[in-house]
Design a protein around this motif. Structure first.
Motif: not given
Length: 263
Positions: A118-136, A147-157
């Motif tokens: 995700m960090n390849k395509d999204i160059h920003d930091k967020f207050d929250a990341v949501i991954c809902l709808g049983n998607s994970f 890897k995905a959880l680490a990407e979410f973690y990195t994208l968070l402030k």
């Protein structure tokens, strides 16, 4: 008929256990019917403001929705005044989400992105990341999940929060399937049930009122395993709700919601 009209699980569907297969599962016909499955109005009523309140209590303003689907959560957050970026791995879903948002009077900011990079395509930091709808549960490989959880973690402030949900696969694996359809899939004209379940696969069947049938192959995540992964990638405090309630019997909820704090 183009290649996206029909799902392809090959000769032995229960052997299809790859993280990348989800793009072939969300064909245009299935995506078009997804909102019939969810029933936005009924789901909003049953869900209430739990997600919104969790975010507001933490002073969240900027949200990344990494599993936008047809846009239900993104639109609700836009309506509540949040600054939202909507991502999904499926181009078909993003088109539908953009149209849904426009119908509600919003111009959705969309990004097609794979969770693992995700960090390849999204160059920003967020207050929250949501991954809902049983998607994970679309990720079958543990390395992909980490890897995905680490990407979410990195994208968070530094004081951000991840909201990640999943079906109660413990109850399905240990006791068999039952669902009240009270919170997530509220459409009355749709039948949803697993036609195969083992420790490595939950193959769900979706039957619609017009006779059409679709399937999704998902990994049956156990609740404590998901919590363990969240801790191991760095989240310091994790609260798990059952059907949006803090107190519940383990086999009772249809869905769990993990609220993972980065602090």
């Amino acid at each position: 008929m183009n290649q996206y009209e029909k799902q392809d699980f090959g000769d032995n569907p229960i052997e299809v256990r790859e993280s990348d297969h989800y793009e072939e599962e969300y064909v245009s016909g299935f995506v078009d019917k997804w909102d019939e499955l969810i029933d936005w109005e009924s789901r909003a009523k049953s869900e209430g403001d739990t997600i919104i309140n969790i975010l507001k209590e933490r002073g969240v303003k900027k949200v990344l929705d990494v599993a936008t689907g047809t846009g239900f959560n993104s639109v609700r957050l836009l309506q509540a005044g949040f600054d939202v970026v909507s991502a999904d791995g499926s181009a078909e879903m993003l088109v539908k989400a953009f149209d849904n948002a426009r119908d509600h009077g919003y111009l959705m900011r969309t990004v097609q992105a794979d969770w693992r990079w995700m960090n390849k395509d999204i160059h920003d930091k967020f207050d929250a990341v949501i991954c809902l709808g049983n998607s994970f549960t679309h990720l079958f490989d543990e390395g992909d999940r980490r890897k995905a959880l680490a990407e979410f973690y990195t994208l968070l402030k530094h004081d951000g929060v991840l909201l990640l949900d999943q079906r109660n696969y413990d109850a399905i694996l240990d006791d068999g399937y039952s669902s009240k359809h009270a919170h997530y899939y509220c459409g009355d004209t749709v039948s949803v049930f697993p036609e195969h379940v083992d420790e490595g696969l939950a193959r769900f069947r979706y039957e619609f009122s017009d006779g059409s049938v679709y399937n999704l192959n998902m990994f049956p995540l156990r609740k404590d395993y998901t919590r363990k992964l969240l801790y191991e990638v760095g989240f310091q405090e994790i609260t798990t709700l059952g059907d949006f309630k803090e107190t519940y019997k383990e086999d009772d909820p249809d869905f769990f919601l993990h609220v993972a704090e980065k602090s």
